[in-house]
Scaffold this motif. Structure first.
Motif, PDB file in Angstrom:
ATOM      1  N   PRO A  81       0.806  -1.231   0.000  1.00  0.00           N
ATOM      2  CA  PRO A  81       0.000   0.000   0.000  1.00  0.00           C
ATOM      3  C   PRO A  81       0.836   1.278   0.000  1.00  0.00           C
ATOM      4  O   PRO A  81       0.463   2.250  -0.651  1.00  0.00           O
ATOM      5  N   ASN A  82       1.962   1.265   0.737  1.00  0.00           N
ATOM      6  CA  ASN A  82       2.738   2.508   0.779  1.00  0.00           C
ATOM      7  C   ASN A  82       3.330   2.839  -0.594  1.00  0.00           C
ATOM      8  O   ASN A  82       3.451   4.001  -0.958  1.00  0.00           O
ATOM      9  N   VAL A  83       3.631   1.786  -1.376  1.00  0.00           N
ATOM     10  CA  VAL A  83       4.158   2.011  -2.728  1.00  0.00           C
ATOM     11  C   VAL A  83       3.057   2.595  -3.608  1.00  0.00           C
ATOM     12  O   VAL A  83       3.271   3.554  -4.348  1.00  0.00           O
ATOM     13  N   VAL A  84       1.854   1.998  -3.472  1.00  0.00           N
ATOM     14  CA  VAL A  84       0.728   2.467  -4.280  1.00  0.00           C
ATOM     15  C   VAL A  84       0.416   3.925  -3.960  1.00  0.00           C
ATOM     16  O   VAL A  84       0.184   4.742  -4.854  1.00  0.00           O
ATOM     17  N   THR A  85       0.432   4.247  -2.669  1.00  0.00           N
ATOM     18  CA  THR A  85       0.185   5.632  -2.263  1.00  0.00           C
ATOM     19  C   THR A  85       1.236   6.554  -2.848  1.00  0.00           C
ATOM     20  O   THR A  85       0.952   7.661  -3.289  1.00  0.00           O
ATOM     21  N   ASN A  86       2.453   6.074  -2.848  1.00  0.00           N
ATOM     22  CA  ASN A  86       3.547   6.857  -3.391  1.00  0.00           C
ATOM     23  C   ASN A  86       3.351   7.152  -4.875  1.00  0.00           C
ATOM     24  O   ASN A  86       3.690   8.233  -5.345  1.00  0.00           O
ATOM     25  N   TYR A  87       2.765   6.199  -5.617  1.00  0.00           N
ATOM     26  CA  TYR A  87       2.493   6.424  -7.031  1.00  0.00           C
ATOM     27  C   TYR A  87       1.436   7.510  -7.232  1.00  0.00           C
ATOM     28  O   TYR A  87       1.401   8.152  -8.264  1.00  0.00           O
ATOM     29  N   GLY A  88       0.551   7.666  -6.252  1.00  0.00           N
ATOM     30  CA  GLY A  88      -0.454   8.710  -6.390  1.00  0.00           C
ATOM     31  C   GLY A  88      -1.893   8.234  -6.315  1.00  0.00           C
ATOM     32  O   GLY A  88      -2.794   8.830  -6.889  1.00  0.00           O
ATOM     33  N   ILE A 110       0.998  13.585   8.598  1.00  0.00           N
ATOM     34  CA  ILE A 110       1.372  12.204   8.299  1.00  0.00           C
ATOM     35  C   ILE A 110       1.031  11.878   6.854  1.00  0.00           C
ATOM     36  O   ILE A 110       1.740  11.142   6.180  1.00  0.00           O
ATOM     37  N   GLY A 111      -0.045  12.477   6.359  1.00  0.00           N
ATOM     38  CA  GLY A 111      -0.367  12.317   4.946  1.00  0.00           C
ATOM     39  C   GLY A 111       0.749  12.815   4.039  1.00  0.00           C
ATOM     40  O   GLY A 111       0.950  12.303   2.945  1.00  0.00           O
ATOM     41  N   ARG A 112       1.495  13.799   4.511  1.00  0.00           N
ATOM     42  CA  ARG A 112       2.600  14.345   3.722  1.00  0.00           C
ATOM     43  C   ARG A 112       3.831  13.446   3.754  1.00  0.00           C
ATOM     44  O   ARG A 112       4.829  13.733   3.091  1.00  0.00           O
ATOM     45  N   HIS A 113       3.766  12.370   4.559  1.00  0.00           N
ATOM     46  CA  HIS A 113       4.933  11.527   4.795  1.00  0.00           C
ATOM     47  C   HIS A 113       5.665  11.141   3.507  1.00  0.00           C
ATOM     48  O   HIS A 113       6.881  11.299   3.399  1.00  0.00           O
ATOM     49  N   THR A 114       4.939  10.628   2.524  1.00  0.00           N
ATOM     50  CA  THR A 114       5.615  10.142   1.306  1.00  0.00           C
ATOM     51  C   THR A 114       6.238  11.265   0.509  1.00  0.00           C
ATOM     52  O   THR A 114       7.100  11.017  -0.310  1.00  0.00           O
ATOM     53  N   ARG A 115       5.770  12.479   0.730  1.00  0.00           N
ATOM     54  CA  ARG A 115       6.331  13.591  -0.037  1.00  0.00           C
ATOM     55  C   ARG A 115       7.450  14.279   0.737  1.00  0.00           C
ATOM     56  O   ARG A 115       7.866  15.361   0.398  1.00  0.00           O
ATOM     57  N   MET A 116       7.879  13.653   1.835  1.00  0.00           N
ATOM     58  CA  MET A 116       8.983  14.217   2.631  1.00  0.00           C
ATOM     59  C   MET A 116      10.188  13.294   2.505  1.00  0.00           C
ATOM     60  O   MET A 116      10.080  12.146   2.120  1.00  0.00           O
ATOM     61  N   LYS A 117      11.346  13.831   2.899  1.00  0.00           N
ATOM     62  CA  LYS A 117      12.566  13.056   2.726  1.00  0.00           C
ATOM     63  C   LYS A 117      13.281  12.718   4.027  1.00  0.00           C
ATOM     64  O   LYS A 117      13.957  11.698   4.103  1.00  0.00           O
TER      65      LYS A 117
ATOM     66  N   ASP B 293      -2.925   3.518  14.167  1.00  0.00           N
ATOM     67  CA  ASP B 293      -3.669   2.690  13.212  1.00  0.00           C
ATOM     68  C   ASP B 293      -2.729   2.210  12.126  1.00  0.00           C
ATOM     69  O   ASP B 293      -2.320   2.975  11.261  1.00  0.00           O
ATOM     70  N   GLU B 294      -2.411   0.922  12.182  1.00  0.00           N
ATOM     71  CA  GLU B 294      -1.416   0.398  11.259  1.00  0.00           C
ATOM     72  C   GLU B 294      -1.930   0.419   9.817  1.00  0.00           C
ATOM     73  O   GLU B 294      -1.208   0.789   8.895  1.00  0.00           O
ATOM     74  N   VAL B 295      -3.204   0.038   9.649  1.00  0.00           N
ATOM     75  CA  VAL B 295      -3.775  -0.021   8.298  1.00  0.00           C
ATOM     76  C   VAL B 295      -3.795   1.370   7.672  1.00  0.00           C
ATOM     77  O   VAL B 295      -3.355   1.567   6.536  1.00  0.00           O
ATOM     78  N   ALA B 296      -4.281   2.348   8.444  1.00  0.00           N
ATOM     79  CA  ALA B 296      -4.369   3.703   7.905  1.00  0.00           C
ATOM     80  C   ALA B 296      -2.982   4.258   7.615  1.00  0.00           C
ATOM     81  O   ALA B 296      -2.791   4.937   6.605  1.00  0.00           O
ATOM     82  N   SER B 297      -2.006   3.942   8.457  1.00  0.00           N
ATOM     83  CA  SER B 297      -0.689   4.505   8.218  1.00  0.00           C
ATOM     84  C   SER B 297      -0.064   3.895   6.966  1.00  0.00           C
ATOM     85  O   SER B 297       0.673   4.553   6.257  1.00  0.00           O
ATOM     86  N   ARG B 298      -0.396   2.625   6.696  1.00  0.00           N
ATOM     87  CA  ARG B 298       0.065   2.034   5.440  1.00  0.00           C
ATOM     88  C   ARG B 298      -0.559   2.755   4.261  1.00  0.00           C
ATOM     89  O   ARG B 298       0.113   3.052   3.272  1.00  0.00           O
ATOM     90  N   ALA B 299      -1.842   3.064   4.397  1.00  0.00           N
ATOM     91  CA  ALA B 299      -2.538   3.754   3.309  1.00  0.00           C
ATOM     92  C   ALA B 299      -1.999   5.166   3.113  1.00  0.00           C
ATOM     93  O   ALA B 299      -2.138   5.741   2.045  1.00  0.00           O
ATOM     94  N   MET B 300      -1.395   5.724   4.170  1.00  0.00           N
ATOM     95  CA  MET B 300      -0.841   7.065   4.049  1.00  0.00           C
ATOM     96  C   MET B 300       0.581   7.041   3.492  1.00  0.00           C
ATOM     97  O   MET B 300       1.274   8.043   3.483  1.00  0.00           O
ATOM     98  N   GLY B 301       1.025   5.866   3.116  1.00  0.00           N
ATOM     99  CA  GLY B 301       2.329   5.787   2.462  1.00  0.00           C
ATOM    100  C   GLY B 301       3.483   5.501   3.400  1.00  0.00           C
ATOM    101  O   GLY B 301       4.632   5.647   3.020  1.00  0.00           O
ATOM    102  N   ILE B 302       3.178   5.098   4.633  1.00  0.00           N
ATOM    103  CA  ILE B 302       4.257   4.786   5.568  1.00  0.00           C
ATOM    104  C   ILE B 302       4.675   3.329   5.383  1.00  0.00           C
ATOM    105  O   ILE B 302       3.835   2.434   5.359  1.00  0.00           O
ATOM    106  N   ASP B 303       5.983   3.122   5.246  1.00  0.00           N
ATOM    107  CA  ASP B 303       6.502   1.774   5.072  1.00  0.00           C
ATOM    108  C   ASP B 303       6.606   1.116   6.452  1.00  0.00           C
ATOM    109  O   ASP B 303       7.514   1.403   7.220  1.00  0.00           O
ATOM    110  N   ILE B 304       5.624   0.249   6.747  1.00  0.00           N
ATOM    111  CA  ILE B 304       5.544  -0.317   8.088  1.00  0.00           C
ATOM    112  C   ILE B 304       6.771  -1.153   8.421  1.00  0.00           C
ATOM    113  O   ILE B 304       7.276  -1.113   9.544  1.00  0.00           O
ATOM    114  N   ARG B 305       7.295  -1.897   7.450  1.00  0.00           N
ATOM    115  CA  ARG B 305       8.456  -2.747   7.726  1.00  0.00           C
ATOM    116  C   ARG B 305       9.648  -1.910   8.173  1.00  0.00           C
ATOM    117  O   ARG B 305      10.268  -2.193   9.182  1.00  0.00           O
TER     118      ARG B 305
END
Lengths: 265, 419
Positions: A81-88, A110-117, B293-305
């Motif tokens: 999912p994090n990869v998919v979110t990263n794609y957009g 936290i939503g901005r997470h993928t757009r941060m470095k 929330d692990e599921v939501a954080s994954r959906a927000m693009g956080i790499d849980i691993r």
């Protein structure tokens, strides 16, 4: 609905849970700038379909192809999912899944997470780049809150927000990931008629001003009919109809799925 | 108590009804404890002795105990005080004043720093030693806070990393003569590697399952240390571990104790500094999101691993450092120092202090380590008091001594629009 600007294309997407086929060879296309609705009776497999698209579940069969804004095509089935979110691709949840004990602003941050470095070193050293990034993110997150009329709640804990505002915060958080396609899972669930009307305007506004394409699951038929340009109907995991709201309203298969078959005496 | 909205004043608790309730409880307990407290069979003279005075004690204790307990519970039931009292409450919120107002904060920090620096010179070596132990637990608590407080993963084998740190110094010194200062980063690094090794199998686990696996991991490390004689010298442990040195200066025992004390202070300050930075960084927020929330954080693009790996390894780093210092302070280590009890101790410090709350954990570590030491006078009731304290804490302050607060951001537009 030309082929060229199709940004999400699922081909024969299938999801099995043991012997249960929850999604059965779904073909669904979403084109740039559309608002598309996915409807169907409870248990039809709509949310499972969403979960497959966003990487929460690994589909058993089929492909999901996305076309990113830069024209790049990617197959995303089975990606995390994090990869998919990263794609957009961003999503909201049917049962609200906010970070309850964080403030409204932090939820969006936290939503901005993928757009941060910034990584561990950045956090520890807090160098100039990290500091600037942090300030920028706070500012940007606040802008997202303003767009969804949540700015008066900035520092409140997410769990203390009224229900409608929590729904909006979920959308704000998803928008903060800078998606080109936003998947909304029952955004109007539990809302009163006035809130639903506001949501209607809001979704159109997101599409028009933010240029985000929208795919939504919804049970509120008034909302679906007024909002969406095309509708897909699912029942028992299968696609049973697709078309404009007018077509869907009079489609015999749809009426059958929702109201049952007429019995000839 | 059912009517929450009514103000409960101490005076209303003096009413006849409330006293009657307590009286009833007291009598009930007096009857219950009659056979064990009052009746005593004297086996030598074959007579039955009646200790009626004990019954009176039990009665009085339960009477006041139950009255106080219900009073506190009722106050809790009321929940947060009404809005009107908000400003009033802020005035008495000591930590808020200390942290928020600059003119108060700077002198407080200076006074604290002076107290900390002067402490080893005015107190005995025994007390300095206790303080070193307490400081050690502060570091352990803050390290575990990353995993439990921020990451929300119940970790019951934390002390294994402490053992890794201690043994890496002891063994490297025994075999290669590695000095304390070199061992400190090596111990931390090895602990981090062990942290990753543990994190890999538990990546997919949550909650209770995670707790069991980490518990097992902690025990595995201890049992290996106990049984692999060729490697770790088994239960007899490793003795004569050198104390930390400074450019070859020969310290006397009290001097070296003071020196270790200052090393610990340095480490604690370093830890606090890093924790504050981590907490409100991209990484810290990702940890908290995972806890919420692990599921939501994954959906927000956080790499849980990645998130779990960094939390476990970074948490282990501090245990490793604390372990090295522990080995150098006691000069002798064996597996008995790294039992599950120690893990539970650190866990209670984090829970008691307030998950995710740095100040809370520091205070809790000081209480948990110093209180039993100074309660030695009542050594028989020490653990009883300790247990009672924990139960009372969880009932009356479930968020911990100093519950963690989220950072507040201010925006000029917001204030202009709201007022």
């Amino acid at each position: 609905m030309s082929e060229s600007n199709c940004i999400l294309d699922t081909r024969a997407l299938t999801m099995d849970f043991g012997g249960l086929r929850a999604v059965d060879a779904m073909n669904l296309k979403v084109c740039e700038g559309e608002i598309v609705a996915l409807i169907g009776p409870n248990g039809a497999g709509k949310t499972t379909f969403f979960n497959c698209v966003t990487g929460m579940l690994k589909p058993s069969l089929g492909t999901i192809v996305i076309t990113m804004p830069d024209g790049q095509e990617k197959e995303i089935q089975g990606k995390r999912p994090n990869v998919v979110t990263n794609y957009g691709l961003a999503r909201t949840f049917q049962n609200i899944r906010l970070f309850q004990n964080l403030t409204v602003l932090e939820n969006v941050m936290i939503g901005r997470h993928t757009r941060m470095k910034a990584g561990i070193l950045g956090a520890v050293l807090r160098n100039k780049a990290t500091k600037e990034e942090e300030e920028r993110v706070i500012y940007e997150s606040y802008e997202y809150l303003k767009k969804l009329h949540l700015e008066q709640h900035v520092n409140e804990l997410a769990k203390n927000l009224p229900y409608g505002a929590q729904r909006r915060l979920e959308i704000a958080r998803a928008m903060a990931t800078e998606p080109f396609l936003l998947l909304l899972d029952e955004p109007a669930a539990g809302m009163n008629p006035q809130e639903t009307r506001e949501l209607d305007n809001l979704i159109v506004k997101i599409r028009d001003t933010e240029k985000i394409t929208i795919l939504l699951i919804e049970h509120d038929m008034n909302l679906v009919m007024s909002l969406s340009e095309r509708i897909y109907v699912m029942d028992y995991g299968k696609l049973i109809a697709q078309g404009t709201p007018e077509e869907i309203k009079h489609h015999p298969e749809v009426i059958k799925a929702y109201l049952g078959e007429e019995v000839d005496a | 108590m059912s009517n929450v909205s009514t103000e409960i004043k101490p005076t209303s608790f003096l009413s006849f009804k409330e006293l009657k309730k307590s009286l009833f409880t007291a009598v009930w307990f007096m009857i219950l404890t009659l056979p064990i407290m009052v009746i005593k069979v004297n086996t030598i003279e074959n007579t039955v002795e009646w200790h009626w005075n004990r019954m009176v004690f039990v009665g009085l204790l339960i009477f006041f105990g139950s009255w106080g307990w219900r009073y506190l519970l009722a106050r809790r039931e009321m929940g947060p005080r009404p809005r009107k009292a908000e400003s009033e409450r802020k005035r008495f919120n000591l930590t808020a004043i200390l942290m928020e107002r600059k003119q108060v904060r700077t002198p407080t920090i200076i006074i604290l720093a002076v107290m900390v620096i002067v402490f080893p010179f005015i107190s005995s070596m025994y007390q300095t030693n206790i303080m070193i132990t307490a400081l050690n637990y502060i570091i352990l608590g803050l390290g575990l806070n990353i995993v439990i407080g921020l990451g929300g993963m119940l970790h019951l084998g934390y002390i294994a990393f402490y053992a890794v740190g201690a043994y890496s110094y002891a063994l490297l010194n025994y075999h290669f003569g590695v000095s304390f200062w070199l061992a400190l980063p090596i111990g931390a690094g090895l602990s981090a590697i062990f942290g990753i090794l543990l994190a890999i199998p538990v990546l997919r686990l949550r909650g209770d399952y995670l707790a069991i696996v980490t518990l097992g991991f902690g025990e595995i490390v201890r049992i290996i240390l106990e049984n692999w004689n060729d490697f770790s010298f088994g239960p007899s442990g490793i003795a004569n571990i050198p104390r930390p040195g400074l450019f070859g200066i020969d310290f006397s025992l009290p001097q070296v104790t003071t020196f270790i004390y200052f090393i610990m202070i340095g480490l604690v300050v370093f830890t606090i500094f890093l924790m504050i930075r981590l907490e409100n960084s991209r990484l810290g927020r990702a940890w908290v999101a995972m806890r919420e929330d692990e599921v939501a954080s994954r959906a927000m693009g956080i790499d849980i691993r990645k998130n779990k790996l960094t939390a476990f390894s970074l948490g282990a780093v501090w245990a490793g450092m604390a372990g090295v210092v522990f080995a150098s302070k006691t000069t002798f280590i064996n597996p008995a120092s790294f039992t599950i009890w120690e893990s539970v101790m650190v866990l209670s410090i984090v829970v008691l202090g307030g998950m995710g709350s740095i100040i809370g954990i520091i205070i809790a570590a000081l209480i948990m380590i110093l209180l039993p030491e100074y309660l030695r006078a009542f050594s028989e009731f020490r653990m009883l008091l300790f247990g009672f304290l924990l139960v009372a804490m969880m009932v009356f302050r479930p968020g911990g001594l100093v519950p963690a607060k989220r950072k507040v951001y201010t925006f000029p537009q917001e204030e202009a629009g709201n007022e």
